[in-house]
Design a protein around this motif. Structure first.
Motif, PDB file in Angstrom:
ATOM      1  N   LYS A   1     -33.053 -18.185  -9.029  1.00 43.48           N
ATOM      2  CA  LYS A   1     -33.716 -19.298  -8.067  1.00 43.48           C
ATOM      3  C   LYS A   1     -34.798 -18.871  -7.350  1.00 43.48           C
ATOM      4  O   LYS A   1     -34.675 -17.911  -6.341  1.00 43.48           O
ATOM      5  CB  LYS A   1     -32.647 -20.019  -7.349  1.00 43.48           C
ATOM      6  CG  LYS A   1     -33.105 -21.318  -6.579  1.00 43.48           C
ATOM      7  CD  LYS A   1     -31.837 -21.838  -5.843  1.00 43.48           C
ATOM      8  CE  LYS A   1     -32.304 -23.018  -4.788  1.00 43.48           C
ATOM      9  NZ  LYS A   1     -33.008 -22.606  -3.517  1.00 43.48           N
ATOM     10  N   ARG A   2     -35.924 -19.394  -7.467  1.00 45.85           N
ATOM     11  CA  ARG A   2     -37.164 -18.994  -6.390  1.00 45.85           C
ATOM     12  C   ARG A   2     -37.578 -20.392  -5.740  1.00 45.85           C
ATOM     13  O   ARG A   2     -38.245 -21.234  -6.447  1.00 45.85           O
ATOM     14  CB  ARG A   2     -38.216 -18.525  -7.146  1.00 45.85           C
ATOM     15  CG  ARG A   2     -38.039 -17.324  -7.888  1.00 45.85           C
ATOM     16  CD  ARG A   2     -39.086 -16.630  -8.524  1.00 45.85           C
ATOM     17  NE  ARG A   2     -38.985 -15.277  -8.923  1.00 45.85           N
ATOM     18  CZ  ARG A   2     -38.470 -15.228 -10.397  1.00 45.85           C
ATOM     19  NH1 ARG A   2     -38.281 -16.446 -11.006  1.00 45.85           N
ATOM     20  NH2 ARG A   2     -38.204 -14.242 -10.903  1.00 45.85           N
ATOM     21  N   GLY A   3     -37.094 -20.735  -4.417  1.00 47.77           N
ATOM     22  CA  GLY A   3     -37.576 -21.935  -3.846  1.00 47.77           C
ATOM     23  C   GLY A   3     -36.913 -23.087  -4.500  1.00 47.77           C
ATOM     24  O   GLY A   3     -35.522 -23.215  -4.865  1.00 47.77           O
ATOM     25  N   ASP A   4     -37.705 -23.878  -5.101  1.00 48.21           N
ATOM     26  CA  ASP A   4     -37.034 -25.226  -5.764  1.00 48.21           C
ATOM     27  C   ASP A   4     -37.314 -24.880  -7.161  1.00 48.21           C
ATOM     28  O   ASP A   4     -36.920 -26.046  -7.953  1.00 48.21           O
ATOM     29  CB  ASP A   4     -37.843 -26.258  -5.374  1.00 48.21           C
ATOM     30  CG  ASP A   4     -37.134 -27.809  -5.878  1.00 48.21           C
ATOM     31  OD1 ASP A   4     -35.906 -27.930  -5.850  1.00 48.21           O
ATOM     32  OD2 ASP A   4     -37.906 -28.606  -6.462  1.00 48.21           O
ATOM     33  N   ASN A   5     -37.614 -23.951  -7.694  1.00 44.98           N
ATOM     34  CA  ASN A   5     -37.814 -23.384  -9.288  1.00 44.98           C
ATOM     35  C   ASN A   5     -36.572 -22.712  -9.329  1.00 44.98           C
ATOM     36  O   ASN A   5     -36.254 -21.791  -9.002  1.00 44.98           O
ATOM     37  CB  ASN A   5     -38.954 -22.642  -9.351  1.00 44.98           C
ATOM     38  CG  ASN A   5     -40.454 -23.541  -9.007  1.00 44.98           C
ATOM     39  OD1 ASN A   5     -40.421 -24.673  -9.377  1.00 44.98           O
ATOM     40  ND2 ASN A   5     -41.226 -22.777  -8.133  1.00 44.98           N
ATOM     41  N   LEU A   6     -36.356 -23.260 -10.878  1.00 47.26           N
ATOM     42  CA  LEU A   6     -35.077 -22.302 -11.509  1.00 47.26           C
ATOM     43  C   LEU A   6     -35.758 -21.640 -12.836  1.00 47.26           C
ATOM     44  O   LEU A   6     -36.369 -22.411 -13.579  1.00 47.26           O
ATOM     45  CB  LEU A   6     -33.845 -23.207 -11.980  1.00 47.26           C
ATOM     46  CG  LEU A   6     -33.204 -24.026 -10.728  1.00 47.26           C
ATOM     47  CD1 LEU A   6     -31.980 -24.983 -11.294  1.00 47.26           C
ATOM     48  CD2 LEU A   6     -32.451 -22.749 -10.012  1.00 47.26           C
TER      49      LEU A   6
END
Length: 596
Positions: A206-211
């Protein structure tokens, strides 16, 4: 020597038939100066063609052909080659002569190739055996962040739930696969321990709102990857991604679904992504199975239900938490089980096809002594969700307390088959064997639990009672004390310790334990049957029945479960026990019949 007519690579291994670079059939011939343009072979010597199969993968090799270069004719077995202008200046007589000379050799080569091709076609292209069982491992959390563990664990849990809905596919439940979390993934070992054909592993970042989600499905029987995929998604797309993965698994396992099965997989339990994430957090805490985490799970499930009041699974989660609280809390609330029932009923109002909701409602009825509704509810749960191990286990509990022990044994064994690493199922099975007088089988089940988790407190009660039955008093006391220590002096384990102390002649120690239990009871941190067990061990039936009666008047939900334990076997022939069972609604029984 052999040469590829396409790339002109030379091979000195005469056993090779095809070019390792481009797969073309190799040609044989002496190396000399090039002859015809583009062939790389002398123009004054006919070349021997190498035959190869053209059958589609998986078909029997029924014909053969010869690759052609500028100097070689295409020959088909059993048919004379026709004169062709493309023979590089060779006369018709020369072409036919060469073909007649090669016919015996070609026939031999064809026969050999048919045999060899058939073997490899069978070996590599024969259809694989149907995969009937699968385990979805906890996803590896690449963030190394405990705050996102609920995503990695929750995604695996959701996939397990979805796959469990597929008929004829056995799916290892979450309670089994979570034991592998954080451990090295040995596919063969996991498959062997869980008894499955295929294993799915995954990683989540998970990077911020990105998966970033990576998954791989492996056939454990051949150690071959069946499918792998990487998904780049937004956190808000987690629900959609889960459905995509399940659909891909169904395709790769070549599962044929009925119309009802397809509808089940396509079913949307919620469209609210926030509610879904809260539900995942709730299951994350629920799986930890202790009072503190059950309370945390309740908070998450309630928040999920608030976000989406029609999210049936959130209400199932609430029911499952409240119905288990009396077993794990030192201060059990009398309102817990009634609340569990109301949540299970709400889940069924939203979706009557949820087998898990039927199981939760049936078990709350069991805990509330509403016997008429228990068995039909459990049967319906298993009918709708035949792979739901907890449904089979709860059915086993009901049958044991109804003294239908052979049927109970079958249900526990089925639950264990579906969830072989479940500690509570194996503990219940050990208790049943203990009641049946099969000490060897009971000890075997206890050993399984300790091998899986030596710090699991509940199994020490069963072990202490086995040792007590076999006259090993020192070992019985040691195990009973260990259970108390591991549980941080949970009243249920204290009651067992007092019983063992009394039965082994340590009456002074039993009285000390009894005093501690009575003090806990005054603070609503113990139940009457825990104290009654110590009095039963001391041979004081009057006080034992006095405390059991208090539980009956308070409708203590866990009373029924304890009444089938061996702690009260010495009281079973007392008319007061028969009267108590009658008032509760349980069938009458006799240990003289059921016990050897």
């Amino acid at each position: 020597m052999k040469r590829c007519p396409e790339c002109r690579r030379d091979y000195y291994d005469d056993t090779l038939l095809y070019c390792l670079d481009d797969g073309n059939a190799l040609l044989e011939g002496p190396r000399s100066e090039p002859g015809a343009v583009g062939t790389g072979f002398p123009s004054d010597e006919p070349q021997t063609a190498i035959l190869h199969s053209t059958a589609a993968p998986g078909e029997a090799a029924t014909r053969a052909q010869i690759n052609t270069t500028d100097q070689t004719a295409i020959l088909r077995t059993g048919v004379e080659a026709e004169p062709r202008e493309s023979l590089g200046g060779l006369s018709e007589r020369q072409s036919l002569s060469a073909h007649r000379a090669a016919k015996p050799l070609a026939a031999l080569v064809v026969a050999v190739l048919i045999l060899v091709g058939g073997f490899f076609a069978y070996r590599y292209f024969s259809p694989a055996k149907q995969i009937n069982s699968i385990a979805v491992m906890p996803f590896e959390n690449r963030n190394s962040d405990a705050d996102t563990d609920y995503l990695s664990d929750g995604l695996a849990e959701s996939l397990i739930f979805r796959l469990t809905q597929i008929p004829d596919l056995r799916v290892s439940p979450t309670s089994s696969v979570m034991r592998y979390k954080g451990k090295e993934t040995d596919i063969a070992k996991i498959a062997s321990e869980l008894g499955v054909d295929a294993v799915m592993t995954g990683r989540l970042t998970k990077r911020g709102d990105n998966l970033n989600i990576t998954v791989e499905l492996v056939d454990a029987r051949t150690n071959k990857s069946l499918w792998g995929e990487q998904y780049e998604r937004k956190l808000s797309e987690l629900l959609t991604t889960q459905r995509e993965i399940v659909t891909e698994i169904v395709v790769k396992l070549q599962l044929k679904l009925s119309g009802a099965g397809e509808q089940t997989l396509a079913k949307k339990y919620t469209d609210n992504n926030e509610a879904y994430q809260l539900y995942l957090k709730g299951r994350f805490y629920w799986n930890k199975r202790n009072a503190e985490n059950l309370r945390k799970a309740i908070e998450q499930f309630q928040a999920a239900a608030d976000r989406d009041p029609n999210f049936a699974l959130a209400f199932v989660g609430l029911a499952d938490c409240y119905v288990l609280l009396p077993f794990y809390e030192t201060a059990p609330s009398p309102e817990a089980v009634p609340r569990a029932k109301s949540y299970a009923q709400r889940a069924l109002e939203i979706d009557s096809s949820l087998g898990e909701a039927h199981a939760s409602l049936a078990y709350t009825n069991y805990m509330l002594w509403s016997w008429v509704e228990v068995e039909p509810g459990l049967k319906r749960a298993i009918e709708l969700s035949p792979n739901y191990a907890t449904g089979h286990k709860w059915y086993g509990n009901f049958l044991e307390d109804s003294f239908r022990r052979e049927e109970s044994l079958q249900k526990f064994q089925k639950a264990q088959e579906l969830d072989p690493l479940s500690l509570i199922t194996t503990e219940n099975l050990a208790e049943l064997y203990l009641s049946l007088g099969d000490m060897d089988a009971a000890f075997r089940e206890c050993s399984k639990v300790i091998e899986l988790d030596p710090n699991y407190a509940g199994i020490r009660r069963s072990l202490s009672l086995i040792h007590l039955k076999q006259g090993r008093n020192a070992e019985a006391l040691a195990e009973a004390q260990k259970g108390v220590d591991l549980s941080k002096r949970l009243s249920a384990l204290l009651g067992n310790l007092g019983y063992v102390q009394a039965r082994t002649g340590n009456k002074n120690e039993a009285m000390v334990t009894l005093k501690e239990l009575e003090d806990l009871y005054s603070r609503k941190a113990a139940n009457g049957h825990h104290i009654a067990a110590v009095y039963a061990g001391l041979g004081d039936k009057e006080n034992a029945f006095l405390w059991l009666e208090k539980d009956y008047q308070n409708r203590t939900s866990t009373l029924v479960a304890w009444m089938s334990f061996v702690h009260f076997e010495s009281m079973d022939d007392d008319p007061r026990m028969a009267d108590l069972r009658r008032r509760i609604g349980l069938p009458l029984s006799s240990y003289s019949v059921d016990r050897p």
